[in-house]
Scaffold this motif. Structure first.
Motif, PDB file in Angstrom:
ATOM      1  N   GLY A  53       0.804  -1.215   0.000  1.00  9.37           N
ATOM      2  CA  GLY A  53       0.000   0.000   0.000  1.00  9.37           C
ATOM      3  C   GLY A  53       0.837   1.265   0.000  1.00  9.37           C
ATOM      4  O   GLY A  53       2.056   1.241  -0.136  1.00  9.37           O
ATOM      5  N   GLY A  54       0.159   2.378   0.133  1.00 11.88           N
ATOM      6  CA  GLY A  54       0.812   3.678   0.063  1.00 11.88           C
ATOM      7  C   GLY A  54       0.875   4.164  -1.377  1.00 11.88           C
ATOM      8  O   GLY A  54       0.405   3.497  -2.300  1.00 11.88           O
ATOM      9  N   LEU A  55       1.462   5.316  -1.571  1.00 11.97           N
ATOM     10  CA  LEU A  55       1.486   5.923  -2.901  1.00 11.97           C
ATOM     11  C   LEU A  55       2.262   5.104  -3.931  1.00 11.97           C
ATOM     12  O   LEU A  55       1.842   4.997  -5.079  1.00 11.97           O
ATOM     13  N   SER A  56       3.398   4.538  -3.540  1.00 17.35           N
ATOM     14  CA  SER A  56       4.208   3.807  -4.526  1.00 17.35           C
ATOM     15  C   SER A  56       3.754   2.365  -4.729  1.00 17.35           C
ATOM     16  O   SER A  56       4.142   1.735  -5.700  1.00 17.35           O
ATOM     17  N   LYS A  57       2.946   1.843  -3.808  1.00 20.07           N
ATOM     18  CA  LYS A  57       2.459   0.458  -3.913  1.00 20.07           C
ATOM     19  C   LYS A  57       0.941   0.436  -3.774  1.00 20.07           C
ATOM     20  O   LYS A  57       0.372  -0.346  -3.026  1.00 20.07           O
ATOM     21  N   ALA A  58       0.282   1.315  -4.528  1.00 20.37           N
ATOM     22  CA  ALA A  58      -1.175   1.456  -4.447  1.00 20.37           C
ATOM     23  C   ALA A  58      -1.902   0.226  -4.978  1.00 20.37           C
ATOM     24  O   ALA A  58      -2.965  -0.136  -4.484  1.00 20.37           O
ATOM     25  N   LEU A  59      -1.323  -0.416  -5.987  1.00 21.24           N
ATOM     26  CA  LEU A  59      -1.918  -1.614  -6.584  1.00 21.24           C
ATOM     27  C   LEU A  59      -0.835  -2.654  -6.809  1.00 21.24           C
ATOM     28  O   LEU A  59       0.334  -2.311  -6.993  1.00 21.24           O
ATOM     29  N   TYR A  60      -1.262  -3.909  -6.820  1.00 24.33           N
ATOM     30  CA  TYR A  60      -0.346  -5.014  -7.071  1.00 24.33           C
ATOM     31  C   TYR A  60      -0.861  -5.782  -8.285  1.00 24.33           C
ATOM     32  O   TYR A  60      -2.040  -6.148  -8.349  1.00 24.33           O
ATOM     33  N   ALA A  61       0.018  -6.002  -9.261  1.00 18.65           N
ATOM     34  CA  ALA A  61      -0.331  -6.712 -10.495  1.00 18.65           C
ATOM     35  C   ALA A  61       0.404  -8.049 -10.546  1.00 18.65           C
ATOM     36  O   ALA A  61       1.566  -8.138 -10.122  1.00 18.65           O
ATOM     37  N   TYR A  62      -0.268  -9.079 -11.091  1.00 21.09           N
ATOM     38  CA  TYR A  62       0.347 -10.398 -11.199  1.00 21.09           C
ATOM     39  C   TYR A  62      -0.033 -11.024 -12.542  1.00 21.09           C
ATOM     40  O   TYR A  62      -1.195 -10.974 -12.943  1.00 21.09           O
ATOM     41  N   PRO A  63       0.935 -11.635 -13.239  1.00 20.10           N
ATOM     42  CA  PRO A  63       0.663 -12.251 -14.541  1.00 20.10           C
ATOM     43  C   PRO A  63      -0.167 -13.537 -14.426  1.00 20.10           C
ATOM     44  O   PRO A  63       0.171 -14.435 -13.646  1.00 20.10           O
ATOM     45  N   SER A  64      -1.210 -13.616 -15.200  1.00 22.15           N
ATOM     46  CA  SER A  64      -2.058 -14.823 -15.215  1.00 22.15           C
ATOM     47  C   SER A  64      -1.297 -16.024 -15.758  1.00 22.15           C
ATOM     48  O   SER A  64      -1.654 -17.174 -15.455  1.00 22.15           O
ATOM     49  N   GLU A  65      -0.240 -15.790 -16.518  1.00 20.78           N
ATOM     50  CA  GLU A  65       0.544 -16.878 -17.101  1.00 20.78           C
ATOM     51  C   GLU A  65       1.175 -17.783 -16.042  1.00 20.78           C
ATOM     52  O   GLU A  65       1.499 -18.939 -16.321  1.00 20.78           O
ATOM     53  N   HIS A  66       1.345 -17.284 -14.814  1.00 22.80           N
ATOM     54  CA  HIS A  66       1.937 -18.098 -13.746  1.00 22.80           C
ATOM     55  C   HIS A  66       0.912 -18.962 -13.018  1.00 22.80           C
ATOM     56  O   HIS A  66       1.289 -19.849 -12.253  1.00 22.80           O
ATOM     57  N   TYR A  67      -0.361 -18.718 -13.221  1.00 23.04           N
ATOM     58  CA  TYR A  67      -1.400 -19.446 -12.486  1.00 23.04           C
ATOM     59  C   TYR A  67      -1.361 -20.962 -12.689  1.00 23.04           C
ATOM     60  O   TYR A  67      -1.545 -21.705 -11.718  1.00 23.04           O
ATOM     61  N   PHE A  69       1.170 -22.953 -13.024  1.00 23.54           N
ATOM     62  CA  PHE A  69       2.226 -23.457 -12.141  1.00 23.54           C
ATOM     63  C   PHE A  69       1.715 -23.566 -10.710  1.00 23.54           C
ATOM     64  O   PHE A  69       1.892 -24.594 -10.051  1.00 23.54           O
ATOM     65  N   TRP A  70       1.078 -22.505 -10.213  1.00 21.52           N
ATOM     66  CA  TRP A  70       0.597 -22.497  -8.832  1.00 21.52           C
ATOM     67  C   TRP A  70      -0.509 -23.526  -8.632  1.00 21.52           C
ATOM     68  O   TRP A  70      -0.585 -24.153  -7.566  1.00 21.52           O
ATOM     69  N   GLN A  71      -1.331 -23.723  -9.630  1.00 19.37           N
ATOM     70  CA  GLN A  71      -2.367 -24.758  -9.532  1.00 19.37           C
ATOM     71  C   GLN A  71      -1.717 -26.135  -9.371  1.00 19.37           C
ATOM     72  O   GLN A  71      -2.119 -26.933  -8.528  1.00 19.37           O
ATOM     73  N   THR A  72      -0.670 -26.388 -10.150  1.00 18.76           N
ATOM     74  CA  THR A  72       0.030 -27.674 -10.084  1.00 18.76           C
ATOM     75  C   THR A  72       0.728 -27.880  -8.742  1.00 18.76           C
ATOM     76  O   THR A  72       0.596 -28.940  -8.127  1.00 18.76           O
ATOM     77  N   VAL A  73       1.473 -26.881  -8.262  1.00 12.98           N
ATOM     78  CA  VAL A  73       2.202 -27.072  -7.005  1.00 12.98           C
ATOM     79  C   VAL A  73       1.263 -27.156  -5.808  1.00 12.98           C
ATOM     80  O   VAL A  73       1.560 -27.871  -4.844  1.00 12.98           O
ATOM     81  N   ARG A  74       0.127 -26.486  -5.859  1.00 16.01           N
ATOM     82  CA  ARG A  74      -0.859 -26.645  -4.780  1.00 16.01           C
ATOM     83  C   ARG A  74      -1.415 -28.066  -4.776  1.00 16.01           C
ATOM     84  O   ARG A  74      -1.609 -28.652  -3.710  1.00 16.01           O
ATOM     85  N   ALA A 145      12.326 -18.437  -5.933  1.00 18.84           N
ATOM     86  CA  ALA A 145      13.173 -19.221  -6.840  1.00 18.84           C
ATOM     87  C   ALA A 145      12.851 -18.961  -8.303  1.00 18.84           C
ATOM     88  O   ALA A 145      13.746 -18.907  -9.152  1.00 18.84           O
ATOM     89  N   ASN A 146      11.563 -18.787  -8.618  1.00 25.18           N
ATOM     90  CA  ASN A 146      11.144 -18.562 -10.000  1.00 25.18           C
ATOM     91  C   ASN A 146      11.191 -17.098 -10.415  1.00 25.18           C
ATOM     92  O   ASN A 146      11.168 -16.789 -11.598  1.00 25.18           O
ATOM     93  N   GLY A 147      11.209 -16.202  -9.423  1.00 27.93           N
ATOM     94  CA  GLY A 147      11.180 -14.775  -9.739  1.00 27.93           C
ATOM     95  C   GLY A 147       9.817 -14.313 -10.227  1.00 27.93           C
ATOM     96  O   GLY A 147       9.704 -13.266 -10.846  1.00 27.93           O
TER      97      GLY A 147
END
Length: 191
Positions: A53-67, A69-74, A145-147
Motif C-alpha cells: 500500500g501507500g502511494l508507490s504500492k497502491a496496486l499489485y499486479a500479477y501475470p495470469s501466465e503463472h497461475y 504453475f501455482w495450480q500444479t504445485v498446490r 526461486a522462479n522470480g
C-alpha cells in the motif's frame, strides 16, 4: 495485453499458525468499473502498510501466465485438487494481467488503460501470509526461486478500471528491470 480480473478485499483477521493476523491478501474478483485513486482501488484494503500500500504500492499486479504453475504445485502439496482452478486474486493481486511478465517490465514503465495510467514501482516480496494463502509453507520459496513476484504500481492518472480492458505499455527509462531488481534484493537478503 489485457486486465483479465480486477480484485479487491477488505483487511480482515485470519488465523495463521495459531495466531490472529490482519491481512488483505484474500482478494476476490469484482465486476467493474472500479474507481482508482492515489492509494488504490475502491473497496480494497491493505493490512500492513509498511510492506503493502501507500502511494508507490497502491496496486499489485500479477501475470495470469503463472497461475497454471501455482495450480500444479498446490495439487502436489495436497492443498487442492489437480483440476481445481485458482480464482483470480489468489496471489493477493489487485490486477490479474495477461501478456505482461516480470521480465518485460522496468521501474517507471506505464500501463495505459482507457481511463487511467499506472506506473511500475517495484517487485513484490512474498511473506508468511502468502504461504498461508497458498496453503503450504514452501510457496514463498517457490515464488522467490522462479522470480514470479508480480509488481507494484503507483497511480499516475486516477480514473477507473474494468476487467477485460486492454492496456498498452509505455516504456520509461528502462534502467532497472523488475526481474533483475527482485533477484538483486533476494541475493542481498541472503548475505
Amino acid at each position: 495485453m489485457r486486465l483479465t480480473s480486477l480484485n479487491v478485499s477488505p483487511a480482515r483477521a485470519v488465523q495463521i499458525k495459531g495466531r490472529s493476523v490482519m491481512t488483505g491478501i484474500g482478494k476476490r474478483a469484482v465486476e467493474g468499473p472500479l474507481r482508482v485513486a492515489a492509494l488504490g482501488l475502491e473497496g480494497d484494503e491493505q493490512a500492513d502498510l509498511s510492506v503493502h500500500g501507500g502511494l508507490s504500492k497502491a496496486l499489485y499486479a500479477y501475470p495470469s501466465e503463472h497461475y497454471p504453475f501455482w495450480q500444479t504445485v498446490r495439487a502436489q502439496a495436497r492443498v487442492s485438487l489437480w483440476d481445481e482452478p485458482l480464482p483470480p486474486g489468489m496471489m493477493g493481486e489487485n490486477l490479474t494481467l495477461e501478456g505482461l511478465l516480470e521480465k518485460d517490465v522496468c521501474v517507471g514503465d506505464v500501463l495505459r488503460f482507457p481511463d487511467c495510467e499506472l506506473a511500475v514501482s517495484e517487485p513484490r516480496f512474498p511473506c508468511f501470509k502468502f504461504n498461508a494463502a497458498m496453503g503450504f509453507d514452501q510457496a514463498s520459496k517457490l515464488m522467490t526461486a522462479n522470480g514470479w513476484c508480480g509488481f507494484y504500481l503507483s497511480v499516475r492518472v486516477a480514473g477507473t478500471l474494468r476487467a477485460g480492458e486492454s492496456f498498452e505499455l509505455a516504456h520509461g527509462p528502462r534502467e532497472v528491470g523488475i526481474a533483475e531488481l527482485f533477484r538483486s534484493r533476494v541475493a542481498a537478503q541472503r548475505r
